[in-house]
Design an enzyme around this catalytic site. Sequence first.
Site, mmCIF file in Angstrom:
data_model
loop_
_atom_site.group_PDB
_atom_site.id
_atom_site.type_symbol
_atom_site.label_atom_id
_atom_site.label_comp_id
_atom_site.label_asym_id
_atom_site.label_seq_id
_atom_site.Cartn_x
_atom_site.Cartn_y
_atom_site.Cartn_z
ATOM 1 N N TRP A 304 0.772 -1.052 0.173
ATOM 2 C CA TRP A 304 0.235 -0.042 -0.151
ATOM 3 C C TRP A 304 1.076 0.977 0.398
ATOM 4 C CZ3 TRP A 304 -4.635 1.604 -0.513
ATOM 5 C CH2 TRP A 304 -5.569 0.619 -0.638
ATOM 6 N N ASN A 368 -3.049 2.543 13.216
ATOM 7 C CA ASN A 368 -3.896 3.252 12.100
ATOM 8 C C ASN A 368 -5.660 2.688 11.720
ATOM 9 O OD1 ASN A 368 -2.701 2.714 9.419
ATOM 10 N ND2 ASN A 368 -4.216 0.402 9.168
ATOM 11 N N TRP A 386 -11.285 17.289 3.522
ATOM 12 C CA TRP A 386 -9.740 15.301 3.835
ATOM 13 C C TRP A 386 -9.012 17.051 4.076
ATOM 14 C CZ3 TRP A 386 -6.610 15.058 -0.070
ATOM 15 C CH2 TRP A 386 -6.858 16.415 -0.661
#
Length: 502
Positions: A304, A368, A386
Amino acid sequence: MSKLVWLRNDLRVVDNTALLQACQYRQASEPVIALYIATPMQWHEHHEAPIKIDFIQRRLVELRQSLAALNIPLIVKEVADFAAVPACILALTQQYQVGHVFCNKQYLINENQRDLRVGEQLASHSIKLSVFDDDCIIEPGRVLNKQGDPFKVFTPFRKTWVRVYHDQVASRGVPLVQPAPEAITDIDARDDDVIDDRSRSFVTADLHSPSALHFSYPVTNSIDWAVDDEAIRQRLLTFCYEKAMNYHANRDYPAIDGTSCLSPYLAIGALSLRQCFHTLMTEYPECLENPESGAFTWFNELVWREFYRHLMDAHPKLCREAPFHDWTKFVRWQNDENHLRAWQQGETGFPIVDAAMRQLKATGWMHNRLRMIVASFLTKDLLIHWQAGEQWFMSHLIDGDMASNNGGWQWAASTGTDAQPYFRVFNPTIQGQRFDPKGEFVRKWIKELKDVPDKFIHSPHLWLGAHTLSYPRPIVDHKQARLLAIETFKRANEQGKLQGSV
């Protein structure tokens, strides 16, 4: 002629391509000099966290010792911003008779433009610049779909990544992790003809007794994070040998020490992705064929991180704060300043959100799973842009990393890759009940809730004794907020179709 290694977010001696190449290219009696340039105004513009800068300062002291053992001096300079970097490097090349500069590539837009200007400046004085792909296991541009384009979704990216990795290892036959360079023994890097004591910036008179560094930037103490090579290596080994096998089962529970906590070292390059992957594969050589295992789950997280770097390289607009999906420009964010402040200070009335935000503020780090929860809450429950969350994270995280931070926030906000705007709306109460069932994590960070029974720890306002609490009630109704978020994204998507942005 001297060789100059320009260090950026690759503060390590082992598995550093630019450093190794500089040492291999040198001729007998040619010095190798390392350089780090601090840019406080640029850090401010990029919202770098004070705790991360302190972490970098401490790491540079350790790195200077490691380089000194190789007879390579480390010069540390400070200039205002990237615009001042080319002149700084050119001056050093002239001062130390440098004929060749080596560095590892960075994939962000400002960094790319800086490097282009440095290259132009050096070329005008017949000085060579060599830039290496070092930040990723597989460099951007090599993991492509059948049409030859970069992937926009993670899972097919990962599957192709694995295939390319196997092909790369088979075809090149090279070790995954590069060794540290051998020590230079045919010169004394402390001689005055290599380092002029009168003109150094932060270089100490005795390279084997380094002093502390202090940049013109506010700092927060990062002492809880070790910075020496052996401690970093042991942390990686301990995780791979003792925790990786259960990573899939433990990683989502913030009260359990089940994650690697290696992200700060990856963020500044004290550790490379290759070192992590190599250590994992050494302990679990079959993990890529076992997707149900803890080792594979951690491997997935490493990829990722790489995926977000490939995205930044393929889509420079992401560096300019643009959403990955253009239609999401039409989302009508509410941007309530009081709600934003409550989220930042951990006073939303949702315990798992508030505990996470207080952990971030106190330590510069966040688990996380909690990052996903608080990001979903800000962008979906509060409908706040965001970018506000992205900037708050960068300004507080010790492991702040532009690609990963931007990618994670856009994933949560449903503006980025793998966007799922109609069902990726986390219920913060259920998330807390599922991943902190006894409220151990919540009670650690929200002392006001220490006497609340387990049954009500994630909904304390429903407890009969709630009137005794100095803890705020929920600032929004999640059920209503969820419906509003879904409707808001639906309208944005419809408008995007009308405007041709979908």
